[in-house]
Each structure stands twice: as structure tokens, then as C-alpha cells.
Write a protein that holds these residues in place. Structure first.
Motif, PDB file in Angstrom:
ATOM      1  N   ALA A   3      -3.912  -0.389   0.725  1.00  0.00           N
ATOM      2  CA  ALA A   3      -4.340  -0.297  -0.673  1.00  0.00           C
ATOM      3  C   ALA A   3      -5.819  -0.624  -0.828  1.00  0.00           C
ATOM      4  CB  ALA A   3      -3.505  -1.243  -1.532  1.00  0.00           C
TER       5      ALA A   3
ATOM      6  N   SER B 243      -5.638  -3.909   4.621  1.00  0.00           N
ATOM      7  CA  SER B 243      -4.477  -3.338   3.950  1.00  0.00           C
ATOM      8  C   SER B 243      -4.778  -1.915   3.492  1.00  0.00           C
ATOM      9  CB  SER B 243      -4.061  -4.202   2.757  1.00  0.00           C
ATOM     10  OG  SER B 243      -4.926  -3.987   1.678  1.00  0.00           O
TER      11      SER B 243
ATOM     12  N   GLY C 199       0.789  -1.221   0.000  1.00  0.00           N
ATOM     13  CA  GLY C 199       0.000   0.000   0.000  1.00  0.00           C
ATOM     14  C   GLY C 199       0.820   1.269   0.000  1.00  0.00           C
TER      15      GLY C 199
END
Length: 189
Positions: free
Chosen positions: A58, A56, A21
Motif C-alpha cells: 500500500a 508494504s 495492501g
């Protein structure tokens, strides 16, 4: 149209991002600002929320940005877009090439990608630091420091240093996030 743009943009980001990320923050920033989905300050808020929620970075960023642009369906398609390339790559690697990392060309490729990922993370950190703490929107712009942000940063840095000196280990990231939230509530009213 926006649904396809969300999916294809995050699919592209997921396909070319290495380093997780943090490595893709600069790519996401460029895409959302270029497409006019978020202003710079909103993007920084989305990063803070994405880091503060489970999962996460991302996936959280894709979900939040997709949701802000096209609701639940937008969040689903943006999230699918960002995870699908990794899923397909891992599926391919697991199914076809079991010992991929032993090959010299693969090791050379990864050795070349690592410095780029570090550079992207440092660039994003510098940009976020300049924007958040110093109020600089571009390198040429005048600096108008956010003294409250600088104070919170200094307190967190100090707490981290003292904790590490006394306990011989870094403080819990969760505790630091909660402390920064409390400081924000206390100092930014």
C-alpha cells in the motif's frame, strides 16, 4: 489541486481498507483509473514494481503513484494519506481501548469484514489475471492471450510445485520474483 486530490484519495482508501495492501488494490485501481492518473497497463506495472520493492504494498503504491503525478511532494502526500488513518486508529486503540478485540461487537465487525476482504482480493486477482494473461480489458471484450505471460506463469507455477514436492516447503518469494524477472528479460525481448 493534484496534491490535495492525492492526499484525500489515499486517505480515503487508507481509512476504509481492511486486509492490508492486497485488500486495497481494487480501491486504488478504481481511484487511479477514474481520476485518469494511470492507464490499466501502467497500473499493473506499478503493482509489479510495488510488490518487488521493500516495504508494504500500500505504501509503495501510494508513493509511486504520487510521484508519477506530482513528484516528490506528491509521493509524500499520497504516502501520508494512506498511512495516516491506520496510524490514528492504532494510536486511538492503544491509548483508549486496550482490550478491544475481546468485545463481541468488535469480533462481529471483523467477522463481517473478513469475507469482504477475501472477495476484494479474489476480484482483483481475477481482473489482473484476465488483463495480464488473456489481454481482456473488460468482461465483454475479446480475448487476445499474452502467450509469453501465460508461459512465464506456467513456468513459475511448475517451479513452485516441483520445489514444494521436493523440499516440502514453498520457494522463497524473493527467488520467485527474481526468476520471474529473469524469465521476463529472457522471453519478452
Amino acid at each position: 489541486m493534484i496534491l490535495w486530490e492525492l492526499f484525500s484519495t489515499f486517505f480515503g482508501i487508507g481509512a476504509v481498507s481492511f486486509g492490508g495492501g492486497y485488500g486495497m488494490i481494487s480501491l486504488v485501481r478504481e481511484a487511479v483509473v477514474r481520476n485518469g492518473w494511470l492507464a490499466e497497463s501502467e497500473f499493473l506495472d506499478f503493482i509489479a514494481v510495488s510488490e518487488s520493492t521493500p516495504g508494504s504494498l500500500a505504501v509503495n503504491m501510494a508513493t509511486f503513484i504520487g510521484s508519477s503525478q506530482a513528484g516528490v511532494l506528491g509521493s509524500l502526500l499520497a504516502t501520508l494519506g494512506v498511512v495516516l488513518p491506520s496510524f490514528l486508529a492504532i494510536l486511538l486503540i492503544a491509548a483508549v481501548i486496550r482490550n478491544l478485540l475481546k468485545y463481541g461487537p468488535v469480533q462481529a465487525f471483523l467477522a463481517g469484514v473478513r469475507p469482504c476482504v477475501v472477495g476484494m482480493i479474489l476480484s482483483t486477482a481475477a481482473t489482473m489475471g484476465l488483463t495480464t494473461l488473456l489481454g481482456a480489458k473488460a468482461i465483454q471484450s475479446l480475448v487476445s492471450p499474452d502467450w509469453t505471460g501465460i508461459l512465464i506463469f506456467a513456468i513459475l507455477w511448475g517451479v513452485h510445485g516441483v520445489w514444494k514436492a521436493v523440499r516440502k516447503k514453498s520457494p522463497s518469494p524473493i527467488a520467485m520474483i527474481l526468476l520471474s524477472a529473469a524469465l521476463g528479460l529472457l522471453l519478452c525481448r
